[in-house]
Design an enzyme around this catalytic site. Structure first.
Site, PDB file in Angstrom:
ATOM      1  N   LYS A  49       0.821  -1.216   0.000  1.00 47.66           N
ATOM      2  CA  LYS A  49       0.000   0.000   0.000  1.00 47.66           C
ATOM      3  C   LYS A  49       0.855   1.267   0.000  1.00 47.66           C
ATOM      4  O   LYS A  49       0.364   2.351  -0.335  1.00 47.66           O
ATOM      5  CB  LYS A  49      -0.936  -0.003   1.211  1.00 47.66           C
ATOM      6  CG  LYS A  49      -2.034  -1.054   1.123  1.00 47.66           C
ATOM      7  CD  LYS A  49      -2.856  -1.101   2.398  1.00 47.66           C
ATOM      8  CE  LYS A  49      -3.928  -2.175   2.339  1.00 47.66           C
ATOM      9  NZ  LYS A  49      -4.725  -2.237   3.591  1.00 47.66           N
ATOM     10  N   SER A  86      -1.261   0.637   6.321  1.00 43.78           N
ATOM     11  CA  SER A  86      -1.519  -0.440   7.275  1.00 43.78           C
ATOM     12  C   SER A  86      -2.427  -1.506   6.673  1.00 43.78           C
ATOM     13  O   SER A  86      -3.179  -1.251   5.733  1.00 43.78           O
ATOM     14  CB  SER A  86      -2.163   0.142   8.545  1.00 43.78           C
ATOM     15  OG  SER A  86      -2.345  -0.850   9.526  1.00 43.78           O
ATOM     16  N   ASP A  87      -2.324  -2.706   7.246  1.00 45.53           N
ATOM     17  CA  ASP A  87      -3.216  -3.791   6.855  1.00 45.53           C
ATOM     18  C   ASP A  87      -3.478  -4.690   8.055  1.00 45.53           C
ATOM     19  O   ASP A  87      -2.599  -4.862   8.909  1.00 45.53           O
ATOM     20  CB  ASP A  87      -2.621  -4.618   5.715  1.00 45.53           C
ATOM     21  CG  ASP A  87      -3.629  -5.592   5.139  1.00 45.53           C
ATOM     22  OD1 ASP A  87      -4.493  -5.141   4.364  1.00 45.53           O
ATOM     23  OD2 ASP A  87      -3.583  -6.790   5.483  1.00 45.53           O
ATOM     24  N   THR A  88      -4.679  -5.230   8.114  1.00 42.02           N
ATOM     25  CA  THR A  88      -5.060  -6.110   9.214  1.00 42.02           C
ATOM     26  C   THR A  88      -5.495  -7.463   8.668  1.00 42.02           C
ATOM     27  O   THR A  88      -6.263  -7.541   7.712  1.00 42.02           O
ATOM     28  CB  THR A  88      -6.197  -5.492  10.052  1.00 42.02           C
ATOM     29  OG1 THR A  88      -5.741  -4.269  10.631  1.00 42.02           O
ATOM     30  CG2 THR A  88      -6.639  -6.438  11.165  1.00 42.02           C
ATOM     31  N   SER A  92      -0.375  -4.752  10.721  1.00 39.32           N
ATOM     32  CA  SER A  92       0.964  -4.277  10.370  1.00 39.32           C
ATOM     33  C   SER A  92       0.881  -2.836   9.895  1.00 39.32           C
ATOM     34  O   SER A  92      -0.057  -2.464   9.189  1.00 39.32           O
ATOM     35  CB  SER A  92       1.580  -5.151   9.275  1.00 39.32           C
ATOM     36  OG  SER A  92       1.742  -6.484   9.721  1.00 39.32           O
TER      37      SER A  92
END
Length: 199
Positions: free
Chosen positions: A63, A80-82, A117
């Site tokens: 991203k 960010s990513d979940t 993250s």
């Protein structure tokens, strides 16, 4: 009056939140820092061999790629990513009611991990940190799952649920780790990382 330590550290920096998530925006606002929201879309595809936190780290970095060529000297871009990780499977966002129901039925009565993250990108460095929270959900009835999906439409959330919503109020049996991490941003790690990056 004592000033916000993080805001003081970042007074010469321009923070860019590369996400359209209202929850991540809210958390940065609550940290008390100045930032701009500049979401840029990428196709969120990752290699099949990645597991758990490797997936969220890969996507958080992915991203950041649309910003790489334009990031300025004083800027820090946050992406960010979940991931919801359960029994060796990543539960992504549900496309419809049936997918959401299957995910929540799978998670019902069991433990899973929520891994968020966060990638910090500047012209001179890139650093990624991850928070891991273990969550146990109660054993839901079909009516509880259907009611939640119909009223909250959780199709923009990994694992098809938001801990801050109705299902979290009635369904969290145990939680080990950061609550904010499950909502979508490990705010303690974001604070610590930003403090250290500009020290």
């Amino acid at each position: 009056m004592t000033k916000n330590p993080l805001k003081e550290k970042l007074k010469d920096k321009k923070i860019i939140l590369g996400s359209g998530s209202p929850r991540r925006k809210m958390f940065l606002e609550e940290l008390g820092i100045d930032f701009e929201v500049q979401p840029k879309s990428v196709e969120e595809i990752y290699p099949d061999e990645l597991r758990g936190g490797e997936i969220s780290e890969y996507l958080a970095k992915l991203k950041a790629t649309p910003f790489m060529d334009d990031v300025e000297d004083n800027q820090i871009v946050i992406t960010s990513d979940t991931v919801v990780w359960h029994n060796g499977v990543s539960l992504a966002k549900a496309a419809n009611h049936d997918e959401a129901f299957k995910m929540l039925r799978t998670l019902s009565g069991d433990w899973h991990e929520v891994i968020s993250s966060v990638c910090f990108t500047s012209k001179h460095f890139q650093k990624t940190v991850s928070g891991v929270t273990k969550v146990k959900l109660k054993d839901f009835s079909d009516d509880e799952i259907n009611y939640y999906i119909e009223t909250c439409q959780p199709f923009d959330k990994a694992g098809a649920y938001g801990i801050q919503e109705w299902i979290g109020m009635i369904g969290i049996s145990e939680i080990q780790g950061s609550y904010n991490n499950v909502v979508g941003l490990p705010t303690d790690l974001v604070y610590e990382t930003l403090i250290n990056l500009v020290s």
